[in-house]
Design a protein around this motif. Structure first.
Motif, mmCIF file in Angstrom:
data_model
loop_
_atom_site.group_PDB
_atom_site.id
_atom_site.type_symbol
_atom_site.label_atom_id
_atom_site.label_comp_id
_atom_site.label_asym_id
_atom_site.label_seq_id
_atom_site.Cartn_x
_atom_site.Cartn_y
_atom_site.Cartn_z
ATOM 1 N N THR A 1 -6.271 46.362 -11.399
ATOM 2 C CA THR A 1 -6.550 44.926 -11.514
ATOM 3 C C THR A 1 -5.863 44.336 -12.732
ATOM 4 O O THR A 1 -5.274 43.245 -12.668
ATOM 5 N N ALA A 2 -5.918 45.058 -13.853
ATOM 6 C CA ALA A 2 -5.242 44.583 -15.066
ATOM 7 C C ALA A 2 -3.733 44.512 -14.852
ATOM 8 O O ALA A 2 -3.078 43.536 -15.254
ATOM 9 N N ILE A 3 -3.166 45.535 -14.211
ATOM 10 C CA ILE A 3 -1.730 45.522 -13.926
ATOM 11 C C ILE A 3 -1.395 44.383 -12.974
ATOM 12 O O ILE A 3 -0.365 43.701 -13.123
ATOM 13 N N GLY A 4 -2.277 44.143 -12.002
ATOM 14 C CA GLY A 4 -2.054 43.047 -11.061
ATOM 15 C C GLY A 4 -2.047 41.688 -11.746
ATOM 16 O O GLY A 4 -1.219 40.828 -11.431
ATOM 17 N N CYS A 5 -2.951 41.484 -12.690
ATOM 18 C CA CYS A 5 -2.979 40.218 -13.433
ATOM 19 C C CYS A 5 -1.699 40.034 -14.240
ATOM 20 O O CYS A 5 -1.120 38.932 -14.280
ATOM 21 N N ALA A 6 -1.248 41.111 -14.897
ATOM 22 C CA ALA A 6 -0.003 41.034 -15.652
ATOM 23 C C ALA A 6 1.185 40.772 -14.726
ATOM 24 O O ALA A 6 2.137 40.060 -15.097
ATOM 25 N N THR A 7 1.121 41.307 -13.498
ATOM 26 C CA THR A 7 2.188 41.069 -12.522
ATOM 27 C C THR A 7 2.224 39.610 -12.102
ATOM 28 O O THR A 7 3.302 39.017 -11.952
ATOM 29 N N LEU A 8 1.056 39.011 -11.914
ATOM 30 C CA LEU A 8 1.003 37.591 -11.554
ATOM 31 C C LEU A 8 1.593 36.726 -12.668
ATOM 32 O O LEU A 8 2.302 35.750 -12.399
ATOM 33 N N VAL A 9 1.288 37.068 -13.907
ATOM 34 C CA VAL A 9 1.870 36.331 -15.032
ATOM 35 C C VAL A 9 3.393 36.470 -15.028
ATOM 36 O O VAL A 9 4.128 35.492 -15.260
#
Length: 737
Positions: A34-42
């Motif tokens: 989830t943390a990696i996914g949020c950074a990917t969205l950014v």
């Protein structure tokens, strides 16, 4: 009891409502993903924002880097708040005056940034919650359950540790960053893993201690022996990975790190039950993928078989000694493309066997060559410099060509948000950090020219406010130790300056401001001048053979009085060092040097220049800022300055008859002293009409100062909080591993 019998624990309940051990492992990775996914969205949003700004630029829209709609302005406000928090750091030396023992500890200038600290704390809290959720560590009958659970959670962390360590890893690809910006997180996740393993072993030990069973387990139980061996190896990995160990001998650190890594995973694999071995294999798979990918890419970069370049197994590099104990390494016709600000790992086994070091690429692909400027420190960099000067002696102003050597390149690595999307850019570098900032500036200016050259050639004077980039203002600051270091990039900087003037005269709304700060304080830290001289530039007249005062710019005096023996020792220790005239000391004494200077009248230009414009207008950039009462008297008595481009005297001319030319100041202002980053950054931000970028590369002290300045200015100007002040993107690069 130990992990050898834990094959049945995977689905065994530890109480009502308590998740099973595999469920806890899956939950750990759900949070991580989830943390990696949020950074990917950014990262995806940043890419979309870049495309939107470039589209607006091509359409000649004014100020494309300014958010105008409600949603972009809201996101910009969130960005501003997040940056202020994440960039902030705590200064240890702020309390050194009150508590002197803090200085004795030699702590780093600043603590980790709040953003990094929050990430580490989040990982730590996640692991501890999963280890102790609905388990009571004070209940001795639950110690065994805690031992099992911590073992499972520790095993689940192995793939993340390996992922963060790789140079070609998935996390960096998705989040739009590079390996060197994840390496610190790799070390901290490994330390949290060590903490988890220690808790795992500790609860088994206290459980066995109730029956005096520890010694029996360690001497008779192979599973316990392998587990204890795993802990010992991990302890060594953590201790040997601390900064002092890495800096002491980086090559030795890397070698032993890989060996102990293999030993640790072998011991873990033999220790854990069959159902947990899959986590070990996943980690090993990530490691092998990284190594195989890097090996394949290295072959493509170095081996020339299908292109027009000479058929060789490795490219040839030319080593040239330049001023400042620096080696210029040049590779013509490189076999790959790169972007400004990237670096490669360079190996030259002929000179430094089994060593590879990262060097920033100081050139652009349009130059048709790879170029590196490598400061001579120790190890391979020192061998490079010795090889470069071996045949022609110490460097003077011109470059000395040496024999070509085969090198191996790995890369390129490094990633930065494209700077051409920002309205204003502030670039500051210390010493060789200019190898990072100069190509970034050249890249933007070359984009300007690429979109305007046709108009210049055809005589079409219809102009655009933003030719080729949203950037309209660039502020470049370079802090160097000596005037001679300016020659590293003299031609490039003068060309950029001329190009900017040409565009501005053609009515393009673009501007480049540059200034060079010259200081003998190479570390850019506070100097106690009463203790002694730190890194004062010394020089010797190569033509007349006599000592002369070294002028940093048109009149900038850098003086030191020294005995002949000290000069001889200095020259023997470092052939590239220039010595200084003892006549300078007499002139300096007549000028009544202030006590703030070092001993023997040393002139260290370490005073902070708070008002650069006033210093330039008053001509103080041509004087030493070290407390000389009558600098004009010093200049009058000083021996004339030896030109860097000194021609050889005619045959038969004596040294006394030689004419020493005075070095003219270049078109770029040169100032003796240290810059005040906060003031310079503020000036850049106050004229900006859109988001700005601040890029710094240099010693850690300079990087920390710039970071604190950005945090202060963002809060002081209330960025994106209704004041109209636009956002600030910060990118930092510091020396060291």
């Amino acid at each position: 009891m130990d992990m050898s019998s834990s094959h049945s624990m995977a689905h065994m309940s530890m109480g009502e409502g308590v998740p099973s051990l595999p469920q806890l492992q899956n939950f750990y990775w759900a949070v991580i993903c989830t943390a990696i996914g949020c950074a990917t969205l950014v990262n995806l949003y940043n890419k979309a924002l870049y495309r939107q700004r470039m589209t607006a630029t091509s359409s000649d829209r004014f100020y494309p880097s300014t958010p105008k709609a409600l949603l972009p302005r809201t996101i910009a406000t969130i960005y501003a708040l997040g940056r202020e928090i994440s960039y902030a750091s705590f200064r240890f030396n702020a309390f050194s005056k009150r508590w002197p023992w803090i200085s004795a500890l030699r702590l780093p200038w600043s603590s980790p940034t709040v953003g990094r600290a929050l990430m580490v704390v989040a990982e730590l809290v996640l692991v501890l919650v999963l280890c102790f959720y609905k388990l009571d560590p004070n209940d001795q009958w639950q110690w065994e359950n805690i031992g099992y659970r911590t073992g499972y959670i520790a095993t689940a962390q192995l793939p993340l540790v390996v992922l963060l360590a790789g140079k070609r890893n998935i996390i960096a690809c998705f989040t739009g960053t590079s390996y060197e910006r994840l390496n610190w997180l790799h070390r901290w996740v490994a330390r949290i893993l060590f903490l988890t393993v220690t808790i795992h072993m500790g609860f088994w030990f206290v459980n066995w201690a109730r029956y005096d069973y520890i010694k029996i387990q360690l001497t008779t139980n192979p599973i316990a022996q392998r587990g204890f061996a795993s802990w010992c190896i991990l302890l060594w990995i953590v201790l040997s990975s601390l900064a002092p160990s890495r800096r002491w001998n980086y090559e030795l650190f890397v070698m032993q790190h890989v060996i102990t890594f293999v030993g640790f995973f072998v011991a873990v694999y033999l220790h854990v039950p069959a159902e947990l071995k899959v986590w070990v294999w996943i980690a090993v798979g990530f490691f092998l993928f990284d190594r195989l990918f890097r090996a394949g890419a290295t072959v493509v970069v170095n081996v020339s078989l299908l292109n027009k370049s000479p058929k060789t197994l490795a490219p040839k590099a030319t080593f040239e000694s330049v001023s400042g104990d620096t080696t210029r390494i040049t590779i013509t016709n490189p076999r790959f493309k790169w972007k400004a600000g990237q670096h490669v790992f360079l190996s030259c086994h002929d000179l430094a066997p089994l060593q590879a070091h990262p060097f920033t690429i100081a050139s652009l692909p349009a130059d048709g060559k790879l170029e590196f400027l490598v400061k001579s420190k120790s190890g391979s960099t020192k061998r490079f410099f010795r090889h470069a000067e071996k045949t022609q002696g110490p460097p003077q102003a011109s470059y000395n060509k040496c024999h070509d050597r085969s090198v191996i390149l790995e890369g390129p690595y490094g990633r930065i948000r494209p700077l051409r999307q920002f309205d204003s850019i502030f670039l500051i570098a210390g010493s060789s950090g200019a190898t990072f900032t100069v190509p970034l500036m050249r890249d933007i200016v070359s984009n300007w020219m690429a979109h305007t050259q046709e108009r210049f050639d055809t005589g079409n004077r219809s102009t655009s406010s933003f030719p080729g980039a949203a950037t309209r203002f660039i502020r470049f600051v370079w802090v160097i130790k000596s005037r001679s270091q300016y020659t590293w990039f003299a031609s490039q900087l003068e060309a950029i300056n001329a190009t900017a003037v040409r565009l501005k005269n053609a009515s393009y709304n673009v501007e480049v401001e540059m200034s060079i700060y010259i200081t003998c304080d190479e570390k850019l830290e506070a100097v106690d001048m009463s203790v002694g001289r730190q890194g004062v530039l010394e020089g010797k007249d190569p033509v007349a053979g006599r000592e002369v005062p070294l002028v940093l710019t048109d009149g900038t005096l850098d003086c030191v009085a020294s005995t002949q023996s000290s000069k001889d020792n200095s020259e023997k220790a470092n052939p590239s060092v220039i010595s200084v005239d003892s006549a300078c000391s007499s002139a300096q004494n007549q000028a009544k040097v202030a006590t703030s200077c070092g001993p023997n009248g040393v002139c260290c230009c370490t005073q902070t220049i708070e008002d650069e414009a006033e210093a330039v207008e008053s001509g103080r950039q041509c004087h030493c800022q070290c407390g000389v009462d009558n600098i004009e008297a010093v200049n009058e008595r000083a021996v004339p300055i030896q030109s860097f481009e000194q021609e050889k005297p005619p045959s038969g001319a004596s040294a006394a008859e030689e004419k020493i030319e005075t070095l003219d100041c270049p078109s770029i202002p040169m100032i003796s002293g240290r810059p005040e980053p906060r003031r310079l950054i503020r000036e850049t931000l106050e004229q900006a009409f859109g988001e700005s970028a601040v890029v710094v590369c240099g010693p850690q002290g300079l990087v920390d100062d710039v970071r604190r300045s950005v945090v202060f200015l963002s809060d002081d100007r209330a960025v994106h909080k209704g004041t109209g002040a636009q956002g600030i993107y910060l990118h930092t690069e510091s020396f060291g591993y």
